[in-house]
Scaffold this motif. Structure first.
Motif, PDB file in Angstrom:
ATOM      1  N   GLY A  26      13.744  49.988   8.312  1.00 20.19           N
ATOM      2  CA  GLY A  26      13.680  51.098   7.373  1.00 20.19           C
ATOM      3  C   GLY A  26      12.302  51.702   7.232  1.00 20.19           C
ATOM      4  N   THR A  27      12.256  52.712   6.375  1.00 19.93           N
ATOM      5  CA  THR A  27      11.027  53.443   6.091  1.00 19.93           C
ATOM      6  C   THR A  27      10.917  53.656   4.590  1.00 19.93           C
ATOM      7  OG1 THR A  27      11.220  54.610   8.198  1.00 19.93           O
ATOM      8  CG2 THR A  27       9.710  55.532   6.579  1.00 19.93           C
ATOM      9  N   VAL A  28       9.704  53.521   4.053  1.00 18.81           N
ATOM     10  CA  VAL A  28       9.446  53.764   2.633  1.00 18.81           C
ATOM     11  C   VAL A  28       8.612  55.027   2.515  1.00 18.81           C
ATOM     12  CG1 VAL A  28       8.424  52.861   0.514  1.00 18.81           C
ATOM     13  CG2 VAL A  28       9.527  51.298   2.125  1.00 18.81           C
ATOM     14  N   THR A  29       9.093  55.975   1.721  1.00 24.80           N
ATOM     15  CA  THR A  29       8.408  57.260   1.563  1.00 24.80           C
ATOM     16  C   THR A  29       8.244  57.602   0.086  1.00 24.80           C
ATOM     17  OG1 THR A  29      10.429  58.602   1.544  1.00 24.80           O
ATOM     18  CG2 THR A  29       9.472  58.059   3.711  1.00 24.80           C
ATOM     19  N   SER A  30       7.369  58.570  -0.167  1.00 28.04           N
ATOM     20  CA  SER A  30       7.215  59.146  -1.497  1.00 28.04           C
ATOM     21  C   SER A  30       8.179  60.322  -1.632  1.00 28.04           C
ATOM     22  CB  SER A  30       5.767  59.602  -1.700  1.00 28.04           C
ATOM     23  OG  SER A  30       5.431  60.601  -0.749  1.00 28.04           O
ATOM     24  N   PRO A  31       8.336  60.893  -2.850  1.00 21.83           N
ATOM     25  CA  PRO A  31       9.267  62.010  -3.022  1.00 21.83           C
ATOM     26  C   PRO A  31       8.969  63.212  -2.131  1.00 21.83           C
ATOM     27  CG  PRO A  31       8.699  61.114  -5.150  1.00 21.83           C
ATOM     28  CD  PRO A  31       7.803  60.437  -4.148  1.00 21.83           C
ATOM     29  N   ASP A  32       7.695  63.408  -1.731  1.00 25.72           N
ATOM     30  CA  ASP A  32       7.367  64.537  -0.868  1.00 25.72           C
ATOM     31  C   ASP A  32       7.489  64.189   0.617  1.00 25.72           C
ATOM     32  OD1 ASP A  32       5.234  62.852  -0.620  1.00 25.72           O
ATOM     33  OD2 ASP A  32       3.731  64.267  -1.368  1.00 25.72           O
ATOM     34  N   GLY A  33       8.058  63.008   0.913  1.00 20.47           N
ATOM     35  CA  GLY A  33       8.324  62.634   2.301  1.00 20.47           C
ATOM     36  C   GLY A  33       7.184  61.943   3.011  1.00 20.47           C
ATOM     37  N   LYS A  34       6.063  61.676   2.325  1.00 22.44           N
ATOM     38  CA  LYS A  34       4.935  61.001   2.959  1.00 22.44           C
ATOM     39  C   LYS A  34       5.189  59.494   3.021  1.00 22.44           C
ATOM     40  CE  LYS A  34       1.442  64.397   1.559  1.00 22.44           C
ATOM     41  NZ  LYS A  34       0.165  64.601   0.813  1.00 22.44           N
ATOM     42  N   ALA A  35       4.705  58.886   4.100  1.00 19.91           N
ATOM     43  CA  ALA A  35       4.881  57.449   4.272  1.00 19.91           C
ATOM     44  C   ALA A  35       4.074  56.678   3.229  1.00 19.91           C
ATOM     45  CB  ALA A  35       4.460  57.034   5.683  1.00 19.91           C
ATOM     46  N   VAL A  36       4.651  55.596   2.714  1.00 19.56           N
ATOM     47  CA  VAL A  36       3.962  54.713   1.781  1.00 19.56           C
ATOM     48  C   VAL A  36       3.581  53.446   2.532  1.00 19.56           C
ATOM     49  CG1 VAL A  36       4.111  53.397  -0.360  1.00 19.56           C
ATOM     50  CG2 VAL A  36       5.232  55.630  -0.189  1.00 19.56           C
ATOM     51  N   ALA A  37       2.317  53.328   2.881  1.00 18.19           N
ATOM     52  CA  ALA A  37       1.843  52.159   3.618  1.00 18.19           C
ATOM     53  C   ALA A  37       1.514  51.024   2.661  1.00 18.19           C
ATOM     54  CB  ALA A  37       0.611  52.522   4.435  1.00 18.19           C
ATOM     55  N   GLY A  38       1.692  49.789   3.108  1.00 20.03           N
ATOM     56  CA  GLY A  38       1.346  48.626   2.303  1.00 20.03           C
ATOM     57  C   GLY A  38       2.341  48.289   1.226  1.00 20.03           C
ATOM     58  N   ALA A  39       3.516  48.926   1.240  1.00 23.32           N
ATOM     59  CA  ALA A  39       4.551  48.580   0.260  1.00 23.32           C
ATOM     60  C   ALA A  39       5.140  47.212   0.601  1.00 23.32           C
ATOM     61  CB  ALA A  39       5.647  49.641   0.237  1.00 23.32           C
ATOM     62  N   THR A  95      16.329  54.130   4.367  1.00 25.14           N
ATOM     63  CA  THR A  95      15.199  54.934   3.903  1.00 25.14           C
ATOM     64  C   THR A  95      15.084  54.769   2.390  1.00 25.14           C
ATOM     65  OG1 THR A  95      15.458  56.553   5.672  1.00 25.14           O
ATOM     66  CG2 THR A  95      14.204  57.229   3.737  1.00 25.14           C
ATOM     67  N   VAL A  96      13.921  54.301   1.941  1.00 28.58           N
ATOM     68  CA  VAL A  96      13.685  54.048   0.518  1.00 28.58           C
ATOM     69  C   VAL A  96      12.688  55.067   0.004  1.00 28.58           C
ATOM     70  CG1 VAL A  96      12.796  52.425  -1.176  1.00 28.58           C
ATOM     71  CG2 VAL A  96      14.138  51.592   0.752  1.00 28.58           C
ATOM     72  N   GLN A  97      13.071  55.766  -1.049  1.00 27.41           N
ATOM     73  CA  GLN A  97      12.151  56.704  -1.684  1.00 27.41           C
ATOM     74  C   GLN A  97      11.622  56.078  -2.969  1.00 27.41           C
ATOM     75  OE1 GLN A  97      13.082  61.042  -2.119  1.00 27.41           O
ATOM     76  NE2 GLN A  97      12.725  60.667  -4.308  1.00 27.41           N
ATOM     77  N   LEU A  98      10.298  55.889  -3.048  1.00 29.30           N
ATOM     78  CA  LEU A  98       9.664  55.369  -4.255  1.00 29.30           C
ATOM     79  C   LEU A  98       9.194  56.520  -5.127  1.00 29.30           C
ATOM     80  CD1 LEU A  98       7.493  52.362  -2.985  1.00 29.30           C
ATOM     81  CD2 LEU A  98       9.774  52.314  -4.009  1.00 29.30           C
ATOM     82  N   ASN A  99       9.546  56.461  -6.395  1.00 29.08           N
ATOM     83  CA  ASN A  99       9.142  57.495  -7.338  1.00 29.08           C
ATOM     84  C   ASN A  99       7.882  57.070  -8.082  1.00 29.08           C
ATOM     85  OD1 ASN A  99      11.387  59.318  -6.932  1.00 29.08           O
ATOM     86  ND2 ASN A  99      12.645  57.770  -7.957  1.00 29.08           N
ATOM     87  N   PRO A 100       6.940  57.987  -8.259  1.00 29.62           N
ATOM     88  CA  PRO A 100       5.697  57.644  -8.959  1.00 29.62           C
ATOM     89  C   PRO A 100       5.967  57.164 -10.383  1.00 29.62           C
ATOM     90  CG  PRO A 100       5.508  59.774  -7.873  1.00 29.62           C
ATOM     91  CD  PRO A 100       6.953  59.393  -7.821  1.00 29.62           C
ATOM     92  N   SER A 101       5.114  56.284 -10.865  1.00 30.00           N
ATOM     93  CA  SER A 101       5.184  55.815 -12.246  1.00 30.00           C
ATOM     94  C   SER A 101       3.810  55.963 -12.874  1.00 30.00           C
ATOM     95  CB  SER A 101       5.625  54.355 -12.309  1.00 30.00           C
ATOM     96  OG  SER A 101       5.551  53.873 -13.640  1.00 30.00           O
TER      97      SER A 101
END
Length: 850
Positions: A26-39, A95-101
């Motif tokens: 899979g892939t982890v991204t932010s809401p704007d589609g950018k990759a989240v490294a180190g998750a 595909t996992v989308q992480l939402n900012p907190s």
């Protein structure tokens, strides 16, 4: 058949095993589609985890058939849970989308079940990283003072322990990497905590009863200081800082480093802190409205006030290492911790008679040798010399194809010694040797339940010797079994557990002194010792320090506390959840609450434990053995939480109600007793007035406080809101309040007042700036022997600027505290009328990461 088998062997060698088992790519991204490294991507209950690469990609091979709970976390993002069900051998694409907190979410490390501020049924707060560095102080309580629901019992900056929702002392456990810190900080407010924040990675606070995890000593909450002394990887990383503070000329330097190669990893940290007496904006002693002071003298010294005898000289170092196995690791660490500090208000009623011309600005002779091997004090000053050696072992192992999925073992031994030095000699010596072992057996996911069974053993040998040994030597031994489980049911998370303990308190030299206690109704009455009418079986003896003892006996008490807890978290709509927690927790009284009988100068009282009772015989008040049974303290607690964990605005609102039956607390008997100190060589000054004689007569007396039990109620709230206005600017606010009262009427002493505050933060690639404004309200809900405290407002600022040097991350930072130089007296402090918070303090430092 032979040809098919040969082909199977060839294919197995050619392709990885994951092709023939259940796996996730899979892939982890932010809401704007950018990759989240180190998750971090983990399968709950299995120990299987990985981290995303620079492209946000990850792979989880060899998963089980059926349901797999995926838990994804990353800094500045809300956590993500998702169930992945395998019905056959296959590889699923995810595909996992992480939402900012806007509220930072950090997991608790030392819990057998998953705990964090946004996902747990019980209230949790974890502070780490840059937020911890901004708030760290010389003492643990002061480091946590900005956390909602947590206050400090501020003891003139030299010592402090956390107060959680109005509870402290033996009801709040302080731990280091999950094991008891094993000092004597819970016995007296002038005893420092043997733990250091500047080398910690994070500090975890569990508010409300946390007895399931740590034992009955955590009936009010837990503070767990976490560092990397037993490393869990061979990755090389480190941190250092050095700073100077103006209010007390404090210098601090600390570092921690981890590295390794192959199957071995090593860790080291160290710190040195030195300071002088700290400056305050007003006179230290709160003036009585009836006192007659020379106004001209007061004006002359305005702006040059200090809290005498508040200097410090501390240091420590830790060395640890780990050996990695195929299924986990085992590690060992040893720490040496030293702290020398003055004890303000501990002069036994003596007058301060410094010759100002012979001392420098900091109250020390010559060139201020507090920055040398020893802290130098005036003749009448008392200071503490604390030393501790702590050994910890930690092992974590994972097992496949077994019902027992994991085994975590935490073991520790500590040798603690705390000497209080008076006139160059040891006046009182405290010792604490503690042995502790905890083993967590974690089972594999069974019927969608994750959790396990915990076995816990602890033995503490506590001893005090000297003029203020108000508690006899005792041994407390505990063995416990606990069960903790959690289960996801769609949008609902259930968490529950139970714990049963066997606790024994043994003391073979309990003393019943011939107490010379009296009232002050008639100032001209001659105060003779009370006559005790003893039975023939009572021994009348002379103790080593000259105090007459009417009885010496052995005491043994056994307790079986039982604690139960159940809670749920309901994600009723995306980004929001509700939490509810119910618990019933029991606590055995501490040895000091039971057996105390003597002067405790740190609290300014003569303490008498609940094992004794105040009785009247022939018109005279006597203290003898109580005929009442020793009861368990029982807390019935309910917590309600409403949270928003995603989007530009996040919040956490907690409401709680806690009824504690058989609450152990001290009551004023109205009597006074001799503290047991002589005149220390002071000569008569020729004054023979009746007033002077009266003051002299009572100068070495302390009010007698007796431990007793009653039912109390504590209720209140905690609230925090954060708004990410732009990508660089954030505004947040918090507030908390606790009402602590006797069920039948009356207030508990030293209850923190209501407070609220705001923080405005700006951060870009190089600059970080934070402005904090915190308002502490006045406190007029007080016990009979207390005085009210005025409110005050503190303004703090913190600015940090990154300076890359030699391809390493470094930063210069500035911190300003109490910028408006407010008089701030902490209501929960025993020294609130003698030692306010520091005045304006400016700190400059350098920190770096490598």
């Amino acid at each position: 058949m032979f040809k098919v088998s040969k082909m199977a062997v060839f294919m197995a060698a050619l392709f990885p095993l994951s092709v023939f088992s259940q796996s996730i790519e899979g892939t982890v991204t932010s809401p704007d589609g950018k990759a989240v490294a180190g998750a971090n991507v983990e399968v709950d209950g299995t120990g299987v985890n990985t981290t995303t690469d620079q492209n946000g990609q990850f792979s989880l091979p060899s998963l089980k058939l059926g349901n797999n709970e995926i838990h994804v976390t990353a800094p500045n993002y809300a956590h993500h849970h998702q169930d992945i069900v395998f019905t056959k051998v296959e590889t699923k694409q995810l595909t996992v989308q992480l939402n900012p907190s806007p509220i930072e979410v950090i997991d608790v490390r030392t819990s057998p079940i998953h705990l964090s501020s946004m996902e747990s049924a019980i209230p949790v707060h974890v502070i780490g990283g840059e937020a911890l560095r901004r708030q760290q102080a010389a003492t643990l309580g002061d480091s946590l003072d900005k956390i909602p629901g947590v206050n400090t019992n501020f003891h003139a900056k030299v010592a402090s322990t956390p107060i959680i929702r109005g509870l402290s002392g033996p009801r709040v456990l302080i731990a280091q990497n999950g094991l008891d810190v094993s000092d004597v900080s819970r016995v007296g407010p002038d005893h420092a905590v043997a733990s250091e924040a500047s080398t910690a990675e994070q500090i975890e606070v569990l508010r409300g009863p946390a007895t399931l995890f740590y034992g009955s000593g955590a009936i009010g909450g837990v503070v767990n200081v976490v560092d990397n002394r037993i490393p869990t990887s061979t990755d090389s990383k480190g941190e250092f800082l050095t700073e100077y503070s103006s209010v007390d000329d404090q210098t601090l330097a600390s570092f921690n480093v981890t590295t390794g190669e192959g199957d071995f990893a090593v860790y080291a940290d160290g710190f040195v802190r030195q300071s002088n007496d700290y400056e305050i904006p007003v006179a230290a002693e709160l003036e009585d409205e009836h006192d007659d002071h020379d106004e001209h003298e007061h004006e002359e010294h305005t702006g040059d006030y200090k809290v005498a005898n508040s200097a410090e000289d501390s240091s420590g170092f830790t060395i640890g290492g780990s050996y990695f196995l195929d299924n986990g690791f085992v590690g060992l660490a040893i720490e040496q911790f030293s702290r020398k500090y003055g004890i303000p208000g501990h002069s036994h009623g003596e007058e301060d008679s410094h010759d100002e011309d012979e001392h420098d600005d900091h109250g020390h002779e010559g060139d201020d040798e507090a920055h040398g091997e020893e802290i130098h004090h005036e003749e009448e000053d008392v200071f503490a010399d604390l030393d501790q050696i702590k050994i910890q072992m930690n092992s974590e192992q994972k097992f496949k194809n077994s019902f027992i999925q994991g085994l975590n073992i935490h073991a520790g031994y500590s040798d603690y010694e705390h000497a209080e030095i008076e006139h160059g000699e040891v006046g009182t010596l405290f010792k604490n040797n503690t042995y502790e072992l905890r083993a967590d057996l974690l089972h594999k996911t069974y019927s969608d339940f994750n959790g396990g069974v915990s076995f816990h053993y602890k033995k503490s040998e506590v001893e005090a010797q000297g003029s203020e040994a108000f508690t006899p030597p005792s041994t407390t031994e505990m063995f416990a079994v606990a069960v903790l489980e959690e289960r996801h049911m769609g949008d609902v998370l259930l968490q529950f557990g139970g714990r049963i303990e066997s606790i024994t308190i043994d003391a073979d030299n309990v003393l019943l002194p011939e107490l010379s206690a009296h009232g002050h109704e008639d100032e001209h009455e001659e105060h003779d010792s009370e006559e005790h009418h003893e039975d023939d079986e009572h021994a009348h003896d002379e103790h080593d320090d000259g105090v007459e003892i009417t009885r010496v006996f052995a005491a043994e008490h056994e307790f079986t506390p039982v604690s139960l807890s159940a809670g749920l978290v309901w994600d009723f709509t995306p980004g929001y959840n509700l939490g509810l927690s119910l618990s019933r927790s029991q606590r055995a009284p501490s040895a000091s609450e039971l057996l105390s009988f003597g002067p405790h100068i740190g609290t300014g009282t003569y303490e008498v434990g609940s094992l004794f009772a105040l009785e009247e015989h022939d018109g005279e008040m006597e203290i003898g053995l109580s005929e009442k049974d020793v009861e368990l303290e029982t807390s019935n607690n309910i917590d309600f939480t409403f949270r928003k964990n995603q989007g530009e605005v996040g919040f956490i609102f907690n409401l709680y109600y806690n009824q504690v039956d058989n609450y152990y607390y001290q009551t004023d008997t109205g009597l006074f007793a001799e503290a047991g100190h002589d005149d220390h060589g002071h000569e008569e000054d020729g004054h023979d007035s009746a007033e002077m004689e009266s003051e002299e007569e009572h100068s070495d007396e302390l009010p007698v406080f007796l431990y007793q039990t009653n039912d109390v109620v504590l209720n209140g709230f905690e609230a925090q809101v954060a708004w990410q206005v732009t990508s660089e600017f954030k505004a947040s606010a918090f507030s908390d309040f606790v009402r602590a009262r006797l069920k039948d009427g009356g207030d508990l002493p030293r209850t923190p007042p209501m407070r609220f505050g705001t923080q405005f933060s700006y951060q870009n690639e190089s600059l970080s700036a934070h402005l904090n404004i915190t308002r502490y309200q006045s406190q007029s809900r007080i016990a009979a022997t207390e005085t009210a405290t005025d409110g005050y407002t503190l303004v703090d600022v913190n600015v940090s600027y990154d300076l890359p040097v030699f391809n390493q991350s470094m930063a210069v930072y500035f911190r300003g505290q109490n910028l408006t130089n407010q008089e701030a007296r902490v209501h929960s402090s025993f020294l609130k009328d003698q030692a306010p918070r520091p005045g304006r303090n400016l700190t400059l430092g350098v920190k770096g990461y490598f």
